[in-house]
Design a protein around this motif. Structure first.
Motif, mmCIF file in Angstrom:
data_model
loop_
_atom_site.group_PDB
_atom_site.id
_atom_site.type_symbol
_atom_site.label_atom_id
_atom_site.label_comp_id
_atom_site.label_asym_id
_atom_site.label_seq_id
_atom_site.Cartn_x
_atom_site.Cartn_y
_atom_site.Cartn_z
ATOM 1 N N UNK A 178 -82.044 29.026 31.246
ATOM 2 C CA UNK A 178 -82.090 29.129 32.714
ATOM 3 C C UNK A 178 -81.524 30.470 33.156
ATOM 4 N N UNK A 179 -82.295 31.185 33.942
ATOM 5 C CA UNK A 179 -81.886 32.525 34.372
ATOM 6 C C UNK A 179 -80.908 32.519 35.544
ATOM 7 N N UNK A 180 -81.025 31.497 36.417
ATOM 8 C CA UNK A 180 -80.316 31.575 37.704
ATOM 9 C C UNK A 180 -79.243 30.508 37.872
ATOM 10 N N UNK A 181 -78.474 30.213 36.820
ATOM 11 C CA UNK A 181 -77.380 29.255 36.972
ATOM 12 C C UNK A 181 -76.330 29.812 37.916
ATOM 13 N N UNK A 182 -75.709 28.955 38.760
ATOM 14 C CA UNK A 182 -74.695 29.442 39.705
ATOM 15 C C UNK A 182 -73.513 30.084 38.990
ATOM 16 N N UNK A 183 -72.993 31.155 39.572
ATOM 17 C CA UNK A 183 -71.794 31.809 39.062
ATOM 18 C C UNK A 183 -70.603 31.405 39.920
ATOM 19 N N UNK A 184 -69.418 31.786 39.479
ATOM 20 C CA UNK A 184 -68.204 31.405 40.219
ATOM 21 C C UNK A 184 -68.222 31.957 41.634
ATOM 22 N N UNK A 185 -68.925 33.069 41.842
ATOM 23 C CA UNK A 185 -68.979 33.665 43.184
ATOM 24 C C UNK A 185 -69.785 32.810 44.149
ATOM 25 N N UNK A 186 -70.560 31.854 43.617
ATOM 26 C CA UNK A 186 -71.407 31.025 44.474
ATOM 27 C C UNK A 186 -70.733 29.717 44.848
ATOM 28 N N UNK A 187 -69.405 29.643 44.763
ATOM 29 C CA UNK A 187 -68.673 28.425 45.098
ATOM 30 C C UNK A 187 -68.927 28.032 46.556
ATOM 31 N N UNK A 188 -69.152 26.729 46.845
ATOM 32 C CA UNK A 188 -69.365 26.303 48.242
ATOM 33 C C UNK A 188 -68.067 26.350 49.030
ATOM 34 N N UNK A 189 -68.214 26.389 50.356
ATOM 35 C CA UNK A 189 -67.023 26.326 51.201
ATOM 36 C C UNK A 189 -66.480 24.906 51.192
ATOM 37 N N UNK A 190 -65.213 24.751 51.582
ATOM 38 C CA UNK A 190 -64.596 23.422 51.616
ATOM 39 C C UNK A 190 -65.316 22.491 52.593
ATOM 40 N N UNK A 191 -65.809 23.049 53.700
ATOM 41 C CA UNK A 191 -66.503 22.232 54.690
ATOM 42 C C UNK A 191 -67.842 21.748 54.135
ATOM 43 N N UNK A 192 -68.577 22.643 53.451
ATOM 44 C CA UNK A 192 -69.845 22.257 52.843
ATOM 45 C C UNK A 192 -69.641 21.207 51.756
ATOM 46 N N UNK A 193 -68.589 21.399 50.946
ATOM 47 C CA UNK A 193 -68.310 20.465 49.864
ATOM 48 C C UNK A 193 -67.935 19.094 50.406
ATOM 49 N N UNK A 194 -67.142 19.054 51.481
ATOM 50 C CA UNK A 194 -66.763 17.771 52.084
ATOM 51 C C UNK A 194 -67.986 17.041 52.623
ATOM 52 N N UNK A 195 -68.900 17.787 53.248
ATOM 53 C CA UNK A 195 -70.103 17.168 53.791
ATOM 54 C C UNK A 195 -71.007 16.653 52.669
ATOM 55 N N UNK A 196 -71.134 17.418 51.590
ATOM 56 C CA UNK A 196 -71.967 16.992 50.465
ATOM 57 C C UNK A 196 -71.400 15.745 49.808
ATOM 58 N N UNK A 197 -70.075 15.699 49.651
ATOM 59 C CA UNK A 197 -69.442 14.513 49.066
ATOM 60 C C UNK A 197 -69.653 13.288 49.950
ATOM 61 N N UNK A 198 -69.512 13.483 51.249
ATOM 62 C CA UNK A 198 -69.701 12.368 52.171
ATOM 63 C C UNK A 198 -71.139 11.856 52.113
ATOM 64 N N UNK A 199 -72.101 12.774 52.011
ATOM 65 C CA UNK A 199 -73.505 12.380 51.936
ATOM 66 C C UNK A 199 -73.768 11.581 50.654
ATOM 67 N N UNK A 200 -73.190 12.029 49.537
ATOM 68 C CA UNK A 200 -73.355 11.308 48.264
ATOM 69 C C UNK A 200 -72.769 9.912 48.355
ATOM 70 N N UNK A 201 -71.577 9.791 48.962
ATOM 71 C CA UNK A 201 -70.930 8.482 49.090
ATOM 72 C C UNK A 201 -71.745 7.545 49.968
#
Length: 344
Positions: A178-201
């Motif tokens: 895979x050529x385009x795996x995310x790098x550490x610089x592509x970390x999501x913001x805390x707000x985006x991560x909280x929303x994604x977790x809530x959506x999964x739950x």
């Protein structure tokens, strides 16, 4: 009753039981014949001599290992069998492994294993019970149709199953593929991560295989029936477009609303320890709890919000029934006071 596709013996230590191997799955997809366009003439695949263009019968085909262009070492089927006599008739368990340690990527195709006679039921049942009690799988190798397989023998309900496995060298390294795996610089913001977790739950569900169907095959059958009846073929909706990174938070919020929830809970930066107590004291105020109402009539998303308000531990991994169980004790209690806490 189905006929076994392979018969032989299954052994662990000096214990041996004759078994048969049966297909555990079946193909329900729609099958087509190949036709030449504009005709009803079938197109067939044939074994053809590359030099003469003549068809070759199956029994006249042998295996050749290419050394150089046009140079081969020819092997007969009987010669391949002779290099490993008996291997094609035995499944020898060499060791046992905890199932939790096996990455699912190594599993391939599943077969049922059954005893070859009622007189072997006791030995078969012994291995079944021992594997079930230890939650382990027996690792074995066996030969079928001219190929050696690595396999895991494990328990599935009241039967033993054999699952063929990939060898380590057959599993590709994703970082090389895979050529385009995310790098550490592509970390999501805390707000985006909280929303994604809530959506999964909110979209989490209990696993029930009967809930899932091959919709594509059903659509293919409907297409065939529509063309047969001379009806207009209805095209499906186009594939969704890729999410714009700039609008990622807005898309997450719309996803939450579509799932039946509210906007994601606010996320604030962590509070320094020295100021945490003062901040809590500033935000302390007493408010009555909302009435519980009828919990049975609430959706899982609504139950999750109640659990979040009451700070019920482990709510993110709970099923709807578990959320109900965790919330019910509070239903019989009188309305109580609670504190509003800062989200950290």
């Amino acid at each position: 009753m189905a006929r076994p596709i392979w018969t032989g013996t299954l052994s662990f230590g000096l214990v041996t039981v004759p078994v048969g191997l049966y297909s555990a799955t079946e193909d329900h997809s729609v099958h087509f014949r190949q036709l030449q366009r504009g005709t009803s003439d079938r197109v067939r695949n044939q074994r053809v001599n590359e030099r003469t263009g003549e068809e070759v019968e199956y029994r006249e085909v042998v295996k050749g290992f290419e050394l150089a262009e046009g140079e081969y070492v020819v092997l007969e089927p009987a010669e391949l069998e002779q290099i490993s006599p008996g291997r094609s008739k035995s499944i020898e368990i060499s060791g046992f492994v905890d199932l939790a340690e096996v990455d699912p990527i190594y599993f391939d195709k599943t077969y049922y294993l059954g005893p070859r006679g009622k007189e072997y039921a006791r030995v078969y049942g012994l291995l079944h019970r021992a594997l079930a009690d230890t939650n382990r799988a027996g690792l074995a190798t066996f030969v079928m149709r001219g190929k050696q397989y690595l396999a895991a023998v494990r328990v599935e309900g009241d039967v033993l199953v054999l699952q063929t496995m990939h060898y380590a060298e057959e599993v590709r390294d994703p970082h090389r593929e895979i050529d385009n795996l995310p790098e550490s610089a592509a970390e999501p913001s805390q707000k985006e991560l909280a929303a994604a977790r809530q959506l999964i739950e909110m979209l989490s569900a209990d696993w029930n295989p009967a809930d899932y169907h091959d919709n594509y095959t059903e659509q293919v059958r409907e297409l065939v029936e529509a063309k047969l009846a001379g009806k207009e073929v209805v095209t499906a909706a186009p594939a969704p477009e890729s999410t714009n990174v700039v609008d990622l938070m807005a898309v997450l919020e719309r996803s939450l609303q579509q799932a039946g929830g509210d906007e994601p809970e606010p996320v604030t930066a962590p509070t320094p320890k020295g100021k945490a107590k003062a901040k809590d004291e500033e935000q302390d105020e007493e408010q009555p709890d909302e009435p519980d109402g009828d919990l049975d009539g609430l959706s899982k998303a609504e139950l999750y919000h109640l659990a979040a308000e009451r700070d019920i531990a482990g709510r993110s991994s709970m099923t709807r029934d578990q959320l109900l169980e965790a919330l019910r004790p509070a239903q019989d209690k009188p309305a109580r006071k609670r504190r509003l806490r800062a989200v950290s």
